[in-house]
Design a protein around this motif. Structure first.
Motif, PDB file in Angstrom:
ATOM      1  N   ALA A  70       0.819  -1.214   0.000  1.00  0.00           N
ATOM      2  CA  ALA A  70       0.000   0.000   0.000  1.00  0.00           C
ATOM      3  C   ALA A  70       0.852   1.262   0.000  1.00  0.00           C
ATOM      4  O   ALA A  70       0.409   2.319  -0.470  1.00  0.00           O
ATOM      5  CB  ALA A  70      -0.937  -0.004   1.208  1.00  0.00           C
ATOM      6  N   ARG A  71       2.076   1.169   0.507  1.00  0.00           N
ATOM      7  CA  ARG A  71       2.963   2.338   0.570  1.00  0.00           C
ATOM      8  C   ARG A  71       3.991   2.363  -0.547  1.00  0.00           C
ATOM      9  O   ARG A  71       4.965   3.111  -0.499  1.00  0.00           O
ATOM     10  CB  ARG A  71       3.623   2.410   1.944  1.00  0.00           C
ATOM     11  CG  ARG A  71       2.562   2.589   3.031  1.00  0.00           C
ATOM     12  CD  ARG A  71       3.107   2.924   4.384  1.00  0.00           C
ATOM     13  NE  ARG A  71       2.008   3.066   5.336  1.00  0.00           N
ATOM     14  CZ  ARG A  71       2.155   3.336   6.620  1.00  0.00           C
ATOM     15  NH1 ARG A  71       3.368   3.529   7.114  1.00  0.00           N
ATOM     16  NH2 ARG A  71       1.104   3.434   7.426  1.00  0.00           N
ATOM     17  N   GLY A  72       3.770   1.510  -1.572  1.00  0.00           N
ATOM     18  CA  GLY A  72       4.603   1.587  -2.765  1.00  0.00           C
ATOM     19  C   GLY A  72       5.839   0.732  -2.756  1.00  0.00           C
ATOM     20  O   GLY A  72       6.780   0.998  -3.512  1.00  0.00           O
ATOM     21  N   TYR A  73       5.856  -0.322  -1.943  1.00  0.00           N
ATOM     22  CA  TYR A  73       6.995  -1.234  -1.871  1.00  0.00           C
ATOM     23  C   TYR A  73       6.525  -2.661  -2.173  1.00  0.00           C
ATOM     24  O   TYR A  73       5.365  -2.999  -1.927  1.00  0.00           O
ATOM     25  CB  TYR A  73       7.639  -1.188  -0.487  1.00  0.00           C
ATOM     26  CG  TYR A  73       8.349   0.111  -0.207  1.00  0.00           C
ATOM     27  CD1 TYR A  73       9.716   0.247  -0.436  1.00  0.00           C
ATOM     28  CD2 TYR A  73       7.646   1.216   0.277  1.00  0.00           C
ATOM     29  CE1 TYR A  73      10.371   1.449  -0.181  1.00  0.00           C
ATOM     30  CE2 TYR A  73       8.293   2.421   0.537  1.00  0.00           C
ATOM     31  CZ  TYR A  73       9.652   2.523   0.297  1.00  0.00           C
ATOM     32  OH  TYR A  73      10.294   3.714   0.532  1.00  0.00           O
ATOM     33  N   GLY A  74       7.442  -3.482  -2.684  1.00  0.00           N
ATOM     34  CA  GLY A  74       7.080  -4.836  -3.066  1.00  0.00           C
ATOM     35  C   GLY A  74       7.637  -5.900  -2.142  1.00  0.00           C
ATOM     36  O   GLY A  74       8.672  -5.704  -1.488  1.00  0.00           O
ATOM     37  N   CYS A  75       6.943  -7.034  -2.081  1.00  0.00           N
ATOM     38  CA  CYS A  75       7.385  -8.217  -1.345  1.00  0.00           C
ATOM     39  C   CYS A  75       7.604  -9.330  -2.371  1.00  0.00           C
ATOM     40  O   CYS A  75       6.706  -9.614  -3.172  1.00  0.00           O
ATOM     41  CB  CYS A  75       6.343  -8.651  -0.316  1.00  0.00           C
ATOM     42  SG  CYS A  75       5.937  -7.383   0.905  1.00  0.00           S
ATOM     43  N   PRO A 103      -7.419  -0.313   6.181  1.00  0.00           N
ATOM     44  CA  PRO A 103      -7.653   0.073   4.786  1.00  0.00           C
ATOM     45  C   PRO A 103      -6.665  -0.522   3.805  1.00  0.00           C
ATOM     46  O   PRO A 103      -6.987  -0.657   2.608  1.00  0.00           O
ATOM     47  CB  PRO A 103      -7.553   1.606   4.821  1.00  0.00           C
ATOM     48  CG  PRO A 103      -6.767   1.918   6.060  1.00  0.00           C
ATOM     49  CD  PRO A 103      -7.118   0.846   7.040  1.00  0.00           C
ATOM     50  N   HIS A 104      -5.462  -0.902   4.253  1.00  0.00           N
ATOM     51  CA  HIS A 104      -4.483  -1.446   3.316  1.00  0.00           C
ATOM     52  C   HIS A 104      -4.645  -2.954   3.106  1.00  0.00           C
ATOM     53  O   HIS A 104      -3.928  -3.535   2.278  1.00  0.00           O
ATOM     54  CB  HIS A 104      -3.050  -1.141   3.793  1.00  0.00           C
ATOM     55  CG  HIS A 104      -2.773  -1.575   5.196  1.00  0.00           C
ATOM     56  ND1 HIS A 104      -3.000  -0.764   6.283  1.00  0.00           N
ATOM     57  CD2 HIS A 104      -2.281  -2.735   5.694  1.00  0.00           C
ATOM     58  CE1 HIS A 104      -2.649  -1.406   7.387  1.00  0.00           C
ATOM     59  NE2 HIS A 104      -2.219  -2.604   7.060  1.00  0.00           N
ATOM     60  N   VAL A 105      -5.535  -3.602   3.836  1.00  0.00           N
ATOM     61  CA  VAL A 105      -5.813  -5.024   3.603  1.00  0.00           C
ATOM     62  C   VAL A 105      -6.849  -5.120   2.490  1.00  0.00           C
ATOM     63  O   VAL A 105      -7.970  -4.629   2.635  1.00  0.00           O
ATOM     64  CB  VAL A 105      -6.322  -5.702   4.893  1.00  0.00           C
ATOM     65  CG1 VAL A 105      -6.732  -7.140   4.612  1.00  0.00           C
ATOM     66  CG2 VAL A 105      -5.240  -5.665   5.970  1.00  0.00           C
ATOM     67  N   PRO A 106      -6.506  -5.730   1.349  1.00  0.00           N
ATOM     68  CA  PRO A 106      -7.405  -5.723   0.186  1.00  0.00           C
ATOM     69  C   PRO A 106      -8.715  -6.463   0.445  1.00  0.00           C
ATOM     70  O   PRO A 106      -8.774  -7.415   1.230  1.00  0.00           O
ATOM     71  CB  PRO A 106      -6.591  -6.426  -0.902  1.00  0.00           C
ATOM     72  CG  PRO A 106      -5.179  -6.419  -0.419  1.00  0.00           C
ATOM     73  CD  PRO A 106      -5.241  -6.421   1.078  1.00  0.00           C
ATOM     74  N   GLY A 107      -9.747  -6.028  -0.267  1.00  0.00           N
ATOM     75  CA  GLY A 107     -11.045  -6.686  -0.152  1.00  0.00           C
ATOM     76  C   GLY A 107     -10.986  -8.147  -0.544  1.00  0.00           C
ATOM     77  O   GLY A 107     -11.703  -8.981   0.024  1.00  0.00           O
ATOM     78  N   GLN A 119     -10.717 -14.639   3.674  1.00  0.00           N
ATOM     79  CA  GLN A 119     -10.681 -14.960   5.089  1.00  0.00           C
ATOM     80  C   GLN A 119     -12.083 -15.173   5.659  1.00  0.00           C
ATOM     81  O   GLN A 119     -12.279 -16.043   6.516  1.00  0.00           O
ATOM     82  CB  GLN A 119      -9.980 -13.837   5.853  1.00  0.00           C
ATOM     83  CG  GLN A 119      -8.483 -13.795   5.651  1.00  0.00           C
ATOM     84  CD  GLN A 119      -7.768 -14.797   6.533  1.00  0.00           C
ATOM     85  OE1 GLN A 119      -7.605 -14.570   7.715  1.00  0.00           O
ATOM     86  NE2 GLN A 119      -7.353 -15.902   5.949  1.00  0.00           N
ATOM     87  N   ALA A 120     -13.034 -14.385   5.192  1.00  0.00           N
ATOM     88  CA  ALA A 120     -14.406 -14.534   5.691  1.00  0.00           C
ATOM     89  C   ALA A 120     -14.953 -15.921   5.390  1.00  0.00           C
ATOM     90  O   ALA A 120     -15.763 -16.464   6.158  1.00  0.00           O
ATOM     91  CB  ALA A 120     -15.304 -13.465   5.082  1.00  0.00           C
TER      92      ALA A 120
END
Length: 303
Positions: A194-199, A247-251, A257-258
């Protein structure tokens, strides 16, 4: 010669320990003696004083808060110490990880390759493998980001085995100490993207993972999960539910998970013999997550 006096690279190695067995302590001693890089050991409780002194005498930096502060707090302490020692990256490991100095160099080279991309890397880690009798973690691929040779973009990585870029860490922010143990890596990975960095996962090197004591499987439900102590399962449920509000956890992850968490909770309860107390604690963990009551999990073993 002490390990810290002959560092050939800007990489430090950080290892968290909690109530290590004699075999794990012996492996830790051997690692420190063989590793030319600075090794930082964070004792979350249970490391014998004589072993801590032995590690320090061999050049390791041994840290402790005097109590168990959880994996998030320990990782942050390691990252701060590595930065203070002049490292640019730190390899994070737990006490079970069998990761060679040569593999550290592989990840260091992978991280260097990733710096040529327009999207800066936050961390890179190995391909997960299952240790005997264990279930390997799965890292979902990050949508719409192409592979970069042997490197695969993933939503998150287990912290154990991950080479963390400390400049990226400073911008992304610390690990969540209030999660304490489970979901720390997941939340930080989503925050990094979300902050512009990759894993990234380097598929050319692997690390066996040991989570829990064996595996719980259900052919009917089509799922398998680690068999873990109750305090870890409740922390996992609590933190997963709480993460839905971030907010940074994608839908797409929330929807997954739900659907998945209720099945995991049911499988865990069945494995416990359908004990009412276990069901009550699992339900309470979900409620804690909804209410944002985080911190030390209930039932945590003493240091």
């Amino acid at each position: 010669m002490p390990a810290s006096s002959a560092r050939p690279s800007p990489v430090a190695v950080g290892i968290t320990v909690f109530r290590p067995t004699p075999g794990q302590v012996a492996s830790l001693r051997a690692r420190v003696e063989a590793e030319p890089r600075l090794t930082i050991v964070f004792d979350n409780g249970g490391l014998p004083a004589e072993d801590a002194a032995h590690l320090a005498a061999r050049g390791a930096l041994v840290l402790s808060a005097g109590r168990n502060i959880g994996i998030g707090g320990a990782l942050d302490a390691i990252a701060r110490a590595a930065s203070g020692a002049g490292a640019a990256q730190v390899l994070l490991l737990d006490q079970d990880a069998a990761f060679t100095p040569a593999q550290v160099s592989e990840l260091e080279a992978a991280l260097a390759r990733l710096t040529t991309l327009s999207l800066p890397p936050a961390l890179v880690g190995p391909r997960p493998e299952a240790a005997p009798g264990a279930k390997a973690p799965a890292y979902p691929r990050r949508p719409e980001i192409p592979d970069y040779g042997s490197l695969v973009p993933v939503e998150f990585l287990a912290t154990s085995g991950s080479l963390l870029d400390l400049a990226a860490y400073a911008r992304i922010g610390p690990f969540r100490s209030d999660f304490f143990i489970d979901g720390v890596d997941l939340e930080w990975g989503f925050r990094a993207w979300a902050r512009g960095y990759g894993c990234w996962m380097e598929t050319r090197t692997a690390l066996p993972h040991r989570v829990g004591a064996g595996t719980i499987r259900s052919r009917l439900l089509g799922i398998a999960m680690p068999r873990q102590p109750l305090f870890r399962m409740t922390a996992y449920l609590r933190n997963s539910v709480y993460a839905w509000r971030l907010p940074h956890v994608p839908g797409r992850w929330r929807r997954r998970q739900a659907a998945y968490l209720p099945l995991q909770a049911l499988l865990y309860w069945a494995d416990s013999g359908y004990r009412p107390r276990v069901l009550a604690l699992l339900a309470g963990a979900v409620l804690d997550g909804l209410r944002g009551r985080l911190g030390r999990p209930k039932g945590l073993p003493s240091e």
